[in-house]
Write a protein that holds these residues in place. Structure first.
Motif, PDB file in Angstrom:
ATOM      1  N   LEU A 118     -29.693   1.329  15.390  1.00  0.00           N
ATOM      2  CA  LEU A 118     -29.924  -0.216  15.033  1.00  0.00           C
ATOM      3  C   LEU A 118     -29.620  -1.153  15.954  1.00  0.00           C
ATOM      4  O   LEU A 118     -28.777  -1.078  16.638  1.00  0.00           O
ATOM      5  CB  LEU A 118     -28.909  -0.472  13.730  1.00  0.00           C
ATOM      6  CG  LEU A 118     -29.241   0.573  12.374  1.00  0.00           C
ATOM      7  CD1 LEU A 118     -28.162   0.191  11.430  1.00  0.00           C
ATOM      8  CD2 LEU A 118     -30.799   0.319  11.951  1.00  0.00           C
ATOM      9  N   ARG A 120     -28.976  -5.295  16.464  1.00  0.00           N
ATOM     10  CA  ARG A 120     -28.748  -6.438  15.838  1.00  0.00           C
ATOM     11  C   ARG A 120     -28.937  -7.937  17.077  1.00  0.00           C
ATOM     12  O   ARG A 120     -28.431  -7.532  17.814  1.00  0.00           O
ATOM     13  CB  ARG A 120     -26.920  -6.591  15.363  1.00  0.00           C
ATOM     14  CG  ARG A 120     -26.830  -5.386  14.262  1.00  0.00           C
ATOM     15  CD  ARG A 120     -25.523  -5.238  13.606  1.00  0.00           C
ATOM     16  NE  ARG A 120     -25.286  -4.892  12.484  1.00  0.00           N
ATOM     17  CZ  ARG A 120     -25.406  -3.667  12.201  1.00  0.00           C
ATOM     18  NH1 ARG A 120     -25.689  -2.777  13.193  1.00  0.00           N
ATOM     19  NH2 ARG A 120     -25.296  -3.015  10.981  1.00  0.00           N
ATOM     20  N   THR A 121     -29.477  -8.653  16.177  1.00  0.00           N
ATOM     21  CA  THR A 121     -30.001  -9.655  17.151  1.00  0.00           C
ATOM     22  C   THR A 121     -29.563 -11.117  16.133  1.00  0.00           C
ATOM     23  O   THR A 121     -29.963 -11.122  15.201  1.00  0.00           O
ATOM     24  CB  THR A 121     -31.524  -9.865  17.261  1.00  0.00           C
ATOM     25  OG1 THR A 121     -31.895  -8.372  17.706  1.00  0.00           O
ATOM     26  CG2 THR A 121     -32.125 -10.733  17.948  1.00  0.00           C
ATOM     27  N   GLN A 122     -29.434 -12.183  17.220  1.00  0.00           N
ATOM     28  CA  GLN A 122     -29.077 -13.284  16.294  1.00  0.00           C
ATOM     29  C   GLN A 122     -30.167 -14.189  16.513  1.00  0.00           C
ATOM     30  O   GLN A 122     -31.069 -14.205  17.586  1.00  0.00           O
ATOM     31  CB  GLN A 122     -28.018 -14.200  17.245  1.00  0.00           C
ATOM     32  CG  GLN A 122     -26.664 -13.500  17.221  1.00  0.00           C
ATOM     33  CD  GLN A 122     -25.983 -13.738  15.740  1.00  0.00           C
ATOM     34  OE1 GLN A 122     -25.818 -12.591  15.112  1.00  0.00           O
ATOM     35  NE2 GLN A 122     -25.916 -14.644  15.358  1.00  0.00           N
ATOM     36  N   GLU A 132     -28.113 -16.564  12.020  1.00  0.00           N
ATOM     37  CA  GLU A 132     -27.825 -15.483  11.459  1.00  0.00           C
ATOM     38  C   GLU A 132     -28.400 -14.120  12.091  1.00  0.00           C
ATOM     39  O   GLU A 132     -28.951 -14.081  13.156  1.00  0.00           O
ATOM     40  CB  GLU A 132     -28.785 -15.178   9.964  1.00  0.00           C
ATOM     41  CG  GLU A 132     -30.290 -15.143  10.126  1.00  0.00           C
ATOM     42  CD  GLU A 132     -30.838 -14.927   8.877  1.00  0.00           C
ATOM     43  OE1 GLU A 132     -30.101 -14.905   7.645  1.00  0.00           O
ATOM     44  OE2 GLU A 132     -31.945 -15.187   8.878  1.00  0.00           O
ATOM     45  N   THR A 133     -27.517 -12.911  11.814  1.00  0.00           N
ATOM     46  CA  THR A 133     -28.036 -11.780  12.312  1.00  0.00           C
ATOM     47  C   THR A 133     -28.960 -10.959  11.657  1.00  0.00           C
ATOM     48  O   THR A 133     -28.896 -10.762  10.341  1.00  0.00           O
ATOM     49  CB  THR A 133     -26.461 -10.846  12.237  1.00  0.00           C
ATOM     50  OG1 THR A 133     -25.606 -11.611  13.033  1.00  0.00           O
ATOM     51  CG2 THR A 133     -26.586  -9.532  12.931  1.00  0.00           C
ATOM     52  N   GLU A 134     -29.913 -10.443  12.339  1.00  0.00           N
ATOM     53  CA  GLU A 134     -30.776  -9.640  11.646  1.00  0.00           C
ATOM     54  C   GLU A 134     -30.915  -8.065  12.318  1.00  0.00           C
ATOM     55  O   GLU A 134     -30.441  -8.124  13.441  1.00  0.00           O
ATOM     56  CB  GLU A 134     -32.230 -10.163  11.571  1.00  0.00           C
ATOM     57  CG  GLU A 134     -33.001 -10.097  12.861  1.00  0.00           C
ATOM     58  CD  GLU A 134     -34.434 -10.783  12.638  1.00  0.00           C
ATOM     59  OE1 GLU A 134     -34.651 -11.397  11.563  1.00  0.00           O
ATOM     60  OE2 GLU A 134     -35.295 -10.746  13.470  1.00  0.00           O
ATOM     61  N   VAL A 135     -31.340  -7.248  11.600  1.00  0.00           N
ATOM     62  CA  VAL A 135     -31.152  -5.789  11.935  1.00  0.00           C
ATOM     63  C   VAL A 135     -32.526  -4.929  12.092  1.00  0.00           C
ATOM     64  O   VAL A 135     -33.245  -5.228  11.312  1.00  0.00           O
ATOM     65  CB  VAL A 135     -30.328  -4.952  11.091  1.00  0.00           C
ATOM     66  CG1 VAL A 135     -29.931  -3.430  11.612  1.00  0.00           C
ATOM     67  CG2 VAL A 135     -29.053  -5.496  10.744  1.00  0.00           C
ATOM     68  N   SER A 136     -32.698  -4.375  13.116  1.00  0.00           N
ATOM     69  CA  SER A 136     -34.119  -3.863  13.298  1.00  0.00           C
ATOM     70  C   SER A 136     -33.665  -2.365  14.154  1.00  0.00           C
ATOM     71  O   SER A 136     -32.780  -1.978  14.257  1.00  0.00           O
ATOM     72  CB  SER A 136     -34.981  -4.602  14.222  1.00  0.00           C
ATOM     73  OG  SER A 136     -34.269  -4.665  15.541  1.00  0.00           O
ATOM     74  N   PRO A 164     -37.764  -7.042  10.317  1.00  0.00           N
ATOM     75  CA  PRO A 164     -36.135  -6.827  10.243  1.00  0.00           C
ATOM     76  C   PRO A 164     -35.523  -7.052   9.007  1.00  0.00           C
ATOM     77  O   PRO A 164     -36.060  -8.029   8.080  1.00  0.00           O
ATOM     78  CB  PRO A 164     -35.743  -7.752  11.531  1.00  0.00           C
ATOM     79  CG  PRO A 164     -36.928  -7.933  12.225  1.00  0.00           C
ATOM     80  CD  PRO A 164     -38.137  -7.993  11.289  1.00  0.00           C
ATOM     81  N   ASN A 167     -28.894  -9.213   8.139  1.00  0.00           N
ATOM     82  CA  ASN A 167     -27.536  -7.984   8.062  1.00  0.00           C
ATOM     83  C   ASN A 167     -26.769  -8.374   6.621  1.00  0.00           C
ATOM     84  O   ASN A 167     -26.219  -7.567   5.869  1.00  0.00           O
ATOM     85  CB  ASN A 167     -26.638  -8.465   9.193  1.00  0.00           C
ATOM     86  CG  ASN A 167     -25.584  -7.687   9.309  1.00  0.00           C
ATOM     87  OD1 ASN A 167     -25.600  -6.452   9.683  1.00  0.00           O
ATOM     88  ND2 ASN A 167     -24.295  -8.173   8.961  1.00  0.00           N
ATOM     89  N   ARG A 168     -26.936  -9.769   6.177  1.00  0.00           N
ATOM     90  CA  ARG A 168     -26.248  -9.964   4.929  1.00  0.00           C
ATOM     91  C   ARG A 168     -26.661  -9.385   3.734  1.00  0.00           C
ATOM     92  O   ARG A 168     -25.914  -9.008   2.721  1.00  0.00           O
ATOM     93  CB  ARG A 168     -26.011 -11.396   4.500  1.00  0.00           C
ATOM     94  CG  ARG A 168     -27.493 -11.935   4.192  1.00  0.00           C
ATOM     95  CD  ARG A 168     -27.698 -13.438   3.572  1.00  0.00           C
ATOM     96  NE  ARG A 168     -28.875 -14.111   3.560  1.00  0.00           N
ATOM     97  CZ  ARG A 168     -29.372 -14.680   4.650  1.00  0.00           C
ATOM     98  NH1 ARG A 168     -28.793 -14.687   5.959  1.00  0.00           N
ATOM     99  NH2 ARG A 168     -30.793 -15.132   4.533  1.00  0.00           N
TER     100      ARG A 168
END
Length: 239
Positions: A118, A120-122, A132-136, A164, A167-168
């Motif tokens: 995984l 994580r990107t801001q 926010e943080t998103e996950v890909s 993506p 993260n929340r």
């Protein structure tokens, strides 16, 4: 086929994919005489995503069977409380309990191989200046972890066109578990490397679902579309 006419199947995609993940299933459902809706889920958080899908469902006249893949299973667990939803179908999905979040359910089981792939990107958030943080998923590892058994060229396209997940979404509790009041079916992807197959079995067993298994990777709709359509047909005919 006549008993299927007038039923609408709403196909809810999961994390890291979009509605095109149902591309092999949709033509088969349409051939059955079923109406199909495959919305683009924002993947911004369980509360907002389930509210969006619920609004799509409310706009449909007549009975709806909600189908959720992966994270989409968590979404239909909440959105499935709409009055015109007659059944739920989970495809390698999270069947959350009321008051439970994805991270809590995942924590009951060993981390799947996907966990260390995984990224994580801001990114820009909802308001000015917010992030926010998103996950890909690491693009190079996506085909093996999510799409084993699928045409390699198609898997590479899926890898570079990911949707993506915020993260929340991992920490938001499900305010309701629609499987408590709706007949439900669950398909375990026995070779899943994105979600532990035992987690899928646990959620389905806890919910008292009609359960099946297929020797498949996570993207079971692309790897075994015929099996998925037969399961959806069973749910439609049962209700």
């Amino acid at each position: 086929m006549s008993c299927l006419v007038g039923r609408t199947i709403v196909l809810v995609h999961g994390a890291f994919t979009d509605a095109s993940s149902y591309a092999a299933v949709i033509p088969l459902l349409l051939r059955e005489g079923l109406d199909v809706v495959a919305p683009a889920v924002p993947n911004r958080g369980l509360g907002g995503d389930s509210a969006y899908v619920a609004s799509v469902v409310r706009a449909i006249p007549g009975p709806v069977v909600l189908v959720g893949h992966g994270y989409g299973g968590a979404v239909i667990t909440v959105a499935g409380a709409e009055d015109n939803v007659t059944a739920l179908v989970y495809l390698a999905g999270y069947a959350l309990d009321e008051g439970e979040c994805l991270g809590e359910l995942q924590g009951k089981f060993p981390a799947p191989p996907l966990a260390d792939a995984l990224v994580r990107t801001q990114v820009s958030g909802r308001g000015p200046g917010e992030t926010e943080t998103e996950v890909s998923v690491d693009v190079a590892r996506f085909p093996a972890l999510l799409a084993a058994g699928i045409d390699s060229a198609a898997a590479r396209v899926l890898a570079v066109s990911q949707r993506p997940l915020a993260n929340r979404a991992l920490t938001e509790d499900a305010p309701v578990a629609a499987w408590q009041t709706r007949p439900s079916w669950g398909l375990v992807a026995a070779q899943d490397r994105a979600i532990d197959p035992d987690l899928e079995r646990y959620g389905y067993l806890r919910a008292g679902m009609t359960r099946y298994e297929v020797d498949s990777s996570h993207l079971v709709m692309l790897a075994h579309p015929g099996t998925v359509v037969r399961l959806i047909r069973e749910a439609v005919e049962a209700v």
